[in-house]
Each structure stands twice: as structure tokens, then as C-alpha cells.
Design a protein around this motif. Sequence first.
Motif, PDB file in Angstrom:
ATOM      1  N   GLY A 113     -20.722  -3.299  -8.789  1.00  0.00           N
ATOM      2  CA  GLY A 113     -19.280  -3.092  -8.738  1.00  0.00           C
ATOM      3  C   GLY A 113     -18.839  -2.638  -7.368  1.00  0.00           C
ATOM      4  N   PRO A 114     -17.530  -2.569  -7.161  1.00  0.00           N
ATOM      5  CA  PRO A 114     -16.983  -2.352  -5.812  1.00  0.00           C
ATOM      6  C   PRO A 114     -17.071  -0.929  -5.291  1.00  0.00           C
ATOM      7  N   ASN A 115     -17.319   0.062  -6.156  1.00  0.00           N
ATOM      8  CA  ASN A 115     -17.278   1.459  -5.728  1.00  0.00           C
ATOM      9  C   ASN A 115     -18.595   1.846  -5.044  1.00  0.00           C
ATOM     10  N   TYR A 116     -18.851   1.212  -3.909  1.00  0.00           N
ATOM     11  CA  TYR A 116     -20.141   1.301  -3.241  1.00  0.00           C
ATOM     12  C   TYR A 116     -19.904   1.108  -1.746  1.00  0.00           C
ATOM     13  N   PRO A 117     -20.554   1.886  -0.896  1.00  0.00           N
ATOM     14  CA  PRO A 117     -20.296   1.765   0.545  1.00  0.00           C
ATOM     15  C   PRO A 117     -20.651   0.392   1.103  1.00  0.00           C
ATOM     16  N   VAL A 118     -20.051   0.050   2.252  1.00  0.00           N
ATOM     17  CA  VAL A 118     -20.374  -1.210   2.920  1.00  0.00           C
ATOM     18  C   VAL A 118     -21.407  -1.003   4.021  1.00  0.00           C
ATOM     19  N   ASP A 119     -21.445   0.186   4.589  1.00  0.00           N
ATOM     20  CA  ASP A 119     -22.397   0.491   5.654  1.00  0.00           C
ATOM     21  C   ASP A 119     -23.800   0.684   5.066  1.00  0.00           C
ATOM     22  N   GLU A 120     -24.815   0.059   5.688  1.00  0.00           N
ATOM     23  CA  GLU A 120     -26.172   0.104   5.141  1.00  0.00           C
ATOM     24  C   GLU A 120     -26.703   1.528   5.055  1.00  0.00           C
ATOM     25  N   SER A 224      -7.518 -10.101   4.533  1.00  0.00           N
ATOM     26  CA  SER A 224      -8.568  -9.205   5.030  1.00  0.00           C
ATOM     27  C   SER A 224      -8.116  -7.753   5.146  1.00  0.00           C
ATOM     28  N   CYS A 225      -7.266  -7.291   4.252  1.00  0.00           N
ATOM     29  CA  CYS A 225      -6.736  -5.924   4.320  1.00  0.00           C
ATOM     30  C   CYS A 225      -7.867  -4.897   4.249  1.00  0.00           C
ATOM     31  N   THR A 226      -7.847  -3.942   5.153  1.00  0.00           N
ATOM     32  CA  THR A 226      -8.952  -2.979   5.247  1.00  0.00           C
ATOM     33  C   THR A 226      -8.941  -1.942   4.143  1.00  0.00           C
ATOM     34  N   PHE A 227      -7.821  -1.783   3.441  1.00  0.00           N
ATOM     35  CA  PHE A 227      -7.738  -0.774   2.387  1.00  0.00           C
ATOM     36  C   PHE A 227      -8.192  -1.316   1.033  1.00  0.00           C
ATOM     37  N   CYS A 228      -8.564  -2.601   0.987  1.00  0.00           N
ATOM     38  CA  CYS A 228      -8.875  -3.265  -0.281  1.00  0.00           C
ATOM     39  C   CYS A 228     -10.332  -3.697  -0.321  1.00  0.00           C
ATOM     40  N   HIS A 229     -10.950  -3.589  -1.509  1.00  0.00           N
ATOM     41  CA  HIS A 229     -12.332  -4.031  -1.671  1.00  0.00           C
ATOM     42  C   HIS A 229     -12.503  -5.507  -1.340  1.00  0.00           C
ATOM     43  N   ASP A 230     -11.502  -6.304  -1.661  1.00  0.00           N
ATOM     44  CA  ASP A 230     -11.627  -7.743  -1.487  1.00  0.00           C
ATOM     45  C   ASP A 230     -11.163  -8.227  -0.120  1.00  0.00           C
ATOM     46  N   ASP A 389      12.166  -3.445  -7.543  1.00  0.00           N
ATOM     47  CA  ASP A 389      11.269  -2.294  -7.664  1.00  0.00           C
ATOM     48  C   ASP A 389      10.401  -2.163  -6.419  1.00  0.00           C
ATOM     49  N   ILE A 390      10.274  -0.941  -5.929  1.00  0.00           N
ATOM     50  CA  ILE A 390       9.425  -0.675  -4.771  1.00  0.00           C
ATOM     51  C   ILE A 390       8.345   0.300  -5.222  1.00  0.00           C
ATOM     52  N   ASN A 391       7.150  -0.232  -5.459  1.00  0.00           N
ATOM     53  CA  ASN A 391       6.047   0.584  -5.953  1.00  0.00           C
ATOM     54  C   ASN A 391       5.379   1.300  -4.786  1.00  0.00           C
ATOM     55  N   LEU A 392       5.317   2.612  -4.885  1.00  0.00           N
ATOM     56  CA  LEU A 392       4.858   3.445  -3.784  1.00  0.00           C
ATOM     57  C   LEU A 392       3.487   4.023  -4.101  1.00  0.00           C
ATOM     58  N   TYR A 393       2.573   3.871  -3.164  1.00  0.00           N
ATOM     59  CA  TYR A 393       1.203   4.313  -3.373  1.00  0.00           C
ATOM     60  C   TYR A 393       0.756   5.230  -2.237  1.00  0.00           C
ATOM     61  N   GLN A 394      -0.184   6.091  -2.563  1.00  0.00           N
ATOM     62  CA  GLN A 394      -0.845   6.874  -1.536  1.00  0.00           C
ATOM     63  C   GLN A 394      -2.064   6.111  -1.046  1.00  0.00           C
ATOM     64  N   TYR A 395      -2.475   6.408   0.165  1.00  0.00           N
ATOM     65  CA  TYR A 395      -3.614   5.724   0.771  1.00  0.00           C
ATOM     66  C   TYR A 395      -4.899   6.379   0.277  1.00  0.00           C
ATOM     67  N   ILE A 396      -5.554   5.737  -0.679  1.00  0.00           N
ATOM     68  CA  ILE A 396      -6.800   6.234  -1.254  1.00  0.00           C
ATOM     69  C   ILE A 396      -7.961   5.587  -0.503  1.00  0.00           C
ATOM     70  N   LEU A 397      -8.899   6.396  -0.063  1.00  0.00           N
ATOM     71  CA  LEU A 397     -10.067   5.882   0.647  1.00  0.00           C
ATOM     72  C   LEU A 397     -11.097   5.408  -0.374  1.00  0.00           C
ATOM     73  N   LEU A 398     -11.147   4.114  -0.571  1.00  0.00           N
ATOM     74  CA  LEU A 398     -12.033   3.529  -1.566  1.00  0.00           C
ATOM     75  C   LEU A 398     -13.392   3.234  -0.946  1.00  0.00           C
ATOM     76  N   PRO A 399     -14.468   3.758  -1.525  1.00  0.00           N
ATOM     77  CA  PRO A 399     -15.796   3.363  -1.049  1.00  0.00           C
ATOM     78  C   PRO A 399     -15.943   1.846  -1.113  1.00  0.00           C
ATOM     79  N   GLY A 400     -16.574   1.286  -0.121  1.00  0.00           N
ATOM     80  CA  GLY A 400     -16.735  -0.158  -0.101  1.00  0.00           C
ATOM     81  C   GLY A 400     -15.639  -0.880   0.662  1.00  0.00           C
ATOM     82  N   THR A 401     -14.694  -0.128   1.278  1.00  0.00           N
ATOM     83  CA  THR A 401     -13.651  -0.737   2.092  1.00  0.00           C
ATOM     84  C   THR A 401     -13.828  -0.331   3.543  1.00  0.00           C
TER      85      THR A 401
END
Length: 692
Positions: A113-120, A224-230, A389-401
Motif C-alpha cells: 500500500g501507499p503508506n510507505y516511504p519512497v527513499d530506500e 506529478s503532484c508532489t503531495f500525492c502518492h500517485d 464549493d471550495i474544499n479546503l485541505y491542510q497539507y498532510i505529509l504522506l509517507p511515500g510522497t
Amino acid sequence: MKSGIEKSTSFQKNPAANPFKVFLVELTHTFITVDAKNTPLAIGYLAGYLKKHLHSAVSVELFKYPRNLNDSLKAGCPEIIAFSNYMWNEELSCAFAKRVKEISPKTVVVFGGPNYPVDELEQMQYLSTHPEIDFYIEGEGEVAFYLLVDMLIRHKFEPDSKEYREIAGVHCNSQNHIFTNSPAKRISDIEDNIPSPYLDGLLDEFFDKNLTPLLQTSRGCPYSCTFCHDGATYSSKTCHFSVERVKAELQYVAQRTQVPSLTLADLNWGIFPQDLHIAHEIKKTQELHGWPLSIQTATDKNNKERIVEMSRVLGNAMIIGASIQSSDEDVLKNVKRQNIGYAAIVKMAKESSNTESVTFTEIILCLPGDTREKHMKAVFDMLDAGIQDINLYQYILLPGTEGATSESRKLFKYQTAYRVIPRCFGVYDILGKEIMVTEIHEVVVGNSTMPHEDYLECRRFDLTLMLFNNGQILDELYRSIAHLGINRSAVIAMVHRRATAVDSDLYDVYEAYREDEESNFWASKNELIHFLRHEGGYELYVSGDRGRNQLHYWKSVVIFSRLASLLDCAFSCVKEILIQKGLLNSVTTRYLDELAAFILLKKGDPTLIHESFTCEASFDFSALEKSAYAMNPFEEGENGKYRFRLAHREERKKNILAYFDQYGSDLRGLAHLTHRYPARILHREVELIGQN
């Protein structure tokens, strides 16, 4: 070394008399409520692929709820147990994995799953801190997991064999060594290679009153958004299932589901021409089965003409997205994102206004390079573009991004804080032990360009937007005054000053919201964990005093119990603007007063679903509603007396009760519901019952 989708022949000719037991687990927290409310489609794909290639050599069971998993584990641990690892269930999955290893050390534990670092190096650190995990699968899971299971069977479940290191995408975590390698090549022809878990009956047990069916029509994301797993290059190529397969799945699900809505797992629905055909199939399903009432998905950010056409087909079941995250070029460059032009967004919003669909955008606060001025400008830009509608989010640091890497942290000087993810905590019976589990994530609350004080002011502004704009709570007002040349942005700017003033009827809400936010953030993860375990903090989360989604909770407080105060604030600001422009007269005054009373009856207390209300007015609100306020009420003028009934039809009552079963009807449940779906599903319909 095996590659691609090569089939194993180990057990196809002589299947085992006693198949090897495999548990596939995609857990959700259930202590407060069922949090992740979609069917476990990902493990359904894994199960289908595994059974396709290993046939009767394996017996596969799927799990979503902790209690069901615990009951099955008590009856006996499997040879292999595999967990889907997301931000909202990592600690819960690890708690189960640890107990399985204590009770049954020979059981092989696999995570993916995506909740995993990208750096080796960070990956190796992750695995070293989680000795309960034998293998971690990085990237697309079907091929890698099948090859791993096949090899485990052939090696009699000895996880230390060196051969496991050769399977692409499989990271090995043994007592002596940790090995990582590149992800497996993604499956390009998903139609022929991945069976449908719905059509194979693998997900039948998850058609209950809690889970919304999750379907996927395509995989991959070209952005290629840096805040997203994908956002990683690995996911950049897109592929899709056929319209025929999706049609068959829709029909299968429609005949079995117990909830009103559908979620599409696509990252960019509308990116393929065939998606318009799928929209037509969904419409046919609605006409045949009365389902789905609404569709939750992420639409493509570039093919807006196609998406508008899809919205014409699906009407108010579809929400049209034009997500921007920011309107500032420097911020977008920092997160490697390119938006469609402002003119294209305006065009999309204008064309969508002729449909029954709602438009929305998404903006993330405190991205690299963001400032208070840039954040507010992005909001006002979207308001003036006509986005509803303007959906407002906080910047969450997701592992794997990429955004969560140490390089990004240093470059943009993140100031972060930690909080418990709403609804993602509880005490669970896991193989005879009561274990407290809490999911925690890291939020950026300041950076090199946005001091924390500015971040806090932006959050106050975001609450204003949630209260006075989102959920179509004042849509009738904004559409009406547009005929007088009044922009929503002007109203929101004035409302924010008025509502946050000390003498405002809503000032106490803003203060409670501020205190709520402060009490839920901690400077370090360890401090938060200590508070939960040793200072009575956990009881505060269980009671609901802490751990809420602040924006959506306090919005619900106001909308569902203080609506009169909100309307008074908004309408008084509009009247003040009209005075400044010389437009307030007897007609505009009467219309605004009657409209405020009308909205209060239409959108007040949604739990009174069996109640009906009547009102009188000098304006034909029934005709205005049918035209979506495209009629100019000020040109129509007063025209006698009209009597209206505001109530829910029987079918709407049935759907609302189904939503209440799924989410609950208290403030926390309503906040969760209206976070997921448009609030209009709770609004009463108007019927003209008399005219003089």
C-alpha cells in the motif's frame, strides 16, 4: 527470476488437498463509527488475481472489520496474512500483525500500500522498526503478491530464502538482513489480466449498510503532484477496463447494495473518451434501479468539456471538479503541478450552471511557497470563476510522497504538528488482548513563506468559507444577487469581517473552533502518544471532545443548530452592499427577507425528515427553484401571494435514512456525511400549493 504475469505451474495439475490459507485484510477503524466506508476493492483485486493463477492451491478470505478478523484469527491463524497499508489504518494493521506473530510466529505477514516511504534508506528504517512485517510490496500489488505467495508455498513458508529478493517489488525484512528493490512492472492490460472481484462474488459479504461500493474504471495518473502518492513516475501511465465490464459491475452492484451512493476509485475520471459512455451506463442503472443517488470521484483536470457533458447525463448525481490546490504559479511549480487556465475554469463553471451538477475545487493550505495572501486569492479567484464549493485541505505529509521527503522538509522549512486522525482510534480485542490503537498524521502548519500566525488566520477564513459558501447553503442568495452584479467574493470578504467580530452572534463559534484546533495539535508524535496513554487524553477522544475534523464539525454545529444566526449575518451583509451600490429598495428588501425565511425552512434541522413546513411569500420560489434561480426575481417582482410546502418525498426519506444508518445523525455523523456528499441530499423540496 519470474517477471511479468508468468503463471506458476506448481499446483495447477495437482492442487493441494488442503489449500493454503491466505487472509487479505483492508482494515477500517470501527470504534466510534465505520471510518473508511468503501468496499475493500484493492484486496478484491489481489484475491481474484491470486485465485486465477493458483486456483485451489489457496483458500482466500477477505476482511474489512477488526471484529471479523479477530474472530477468524481465534479459530486459527493462516499461513499468510496480508494487510493494505493506508494512513488511516497503519497502526491498527500493525497491532494485528504483532499479535499474529506472537501467537503464530510461522504465519507470514505481508504489507502493501501507499503508506510507505519512497527513499530506500527510509524504507529500510521503516522495516527495521516493524519486525512484525516479513515482506512489504511496493507499487502495484497483484503480480508481486502472487509471485511471493507462489514462492512461499514452494519454499514451505520459510521467509529467509534468498530467492525472495529476486521478486520485483518485494522488500524482505528478516532478522539478519533487509532487502529492497524496484517495484514490479505495472500491468498494462488490466482488462484481461485482473478478474472482476464483484462479478466473481468475492465482495458479496461487503454489501451491508456501512460500506459504499467502490468501482474502478481506470488506473494511473499522468500528473506529478508532489503531495500525492500517485504523483510518482511509476503511476504516470493510465489504462482502463472496458465499458462492458464496468456496465456488468454496475448492474451486479445495483442489485445488491444497501447504500444510496457509488464511489469511483479513478484518479481522473473523464480522462478517457469511454468515460462518457460509462456515464450513460450509470444513468441507465439509475433509471432501472434508482441507484446511485450520488457519485463520489476525482474528475480529470484537463478534459472539462467531456466532464461537463458527463454532468449533463448524470445531473445532480455528479459533482464536477476543477481542483487547483493553489492559483499561484510559484506554489504550483514547487509541487510540480500545472492547472488548466482560469478562462477554462470560468467556462466550465458557466456551462455547468446549466446542468443540475455542483462544481467544486480543492485548495491546500500551506503548500511550499504559500502565503496568507496567496491562499485567500486562490479562494476569491474560484469564487469569482463561479465555482460553487471550495474544499479546503491542510497539507498532510504522506509517507511515500515526494513532498514528505527529508529534502523537501529542509528546502521549504516546514513547521509541522501532529494530530489524531478523526475517527481513527479505538480499543480493540486482538487475540485476547485489549489494545489501544491510534492513527496519527503530520500536518504542515507553517513554512518558509507562511508564518504559523498567518496559517491560523487562514484557517479562520477557511471556516468562514465553509459556513457561508460550501454545501449550497446560500446558493439561492448568491444566484439571486448575481442578477444585481454582486459577486460572492465581495459577500464572503464582508461576512468574514462581520462574523469574526467580537460582537458577532457567531464569535463564540470561531473561538471554540480556534481552541479546538489548538488542543488537537502537538509538537511531536511522542508527546501526543504520551498524552493519550498517560494523561487521560484518550477518554477525551472517545467522548468526542477531541479528535474531530474541526472545519466540518463546526460547520455542522452552525448549519444544523445555528442556521438563523448564519442567515442573519449573510443577509445583513448583502443588504449593506446593496445600500453602498444604491440598490436596496422595497422590492429587494422584501425579497431578501422572504428568501431568508424560505432557506431556513428548506435547510433547517435535517433530522426532522418526516416533518413538512408551509410558508407564504410574494415571490414564486417554486418557479425560481425550477430555474435554478436563472430567473431574475427582481425583474419578476412581487406578484400576489404564494403558498409553499417544503418536505421530503418518500424516496428521499428512504435515502436519507440510509445515509443516517451509514453515518449517524448526530453532529459527528452529519459532519462526516456532508464531508463526503453534497449537503443538498438533506435539503427539503418545495411545492407550490396555492396562489392568490
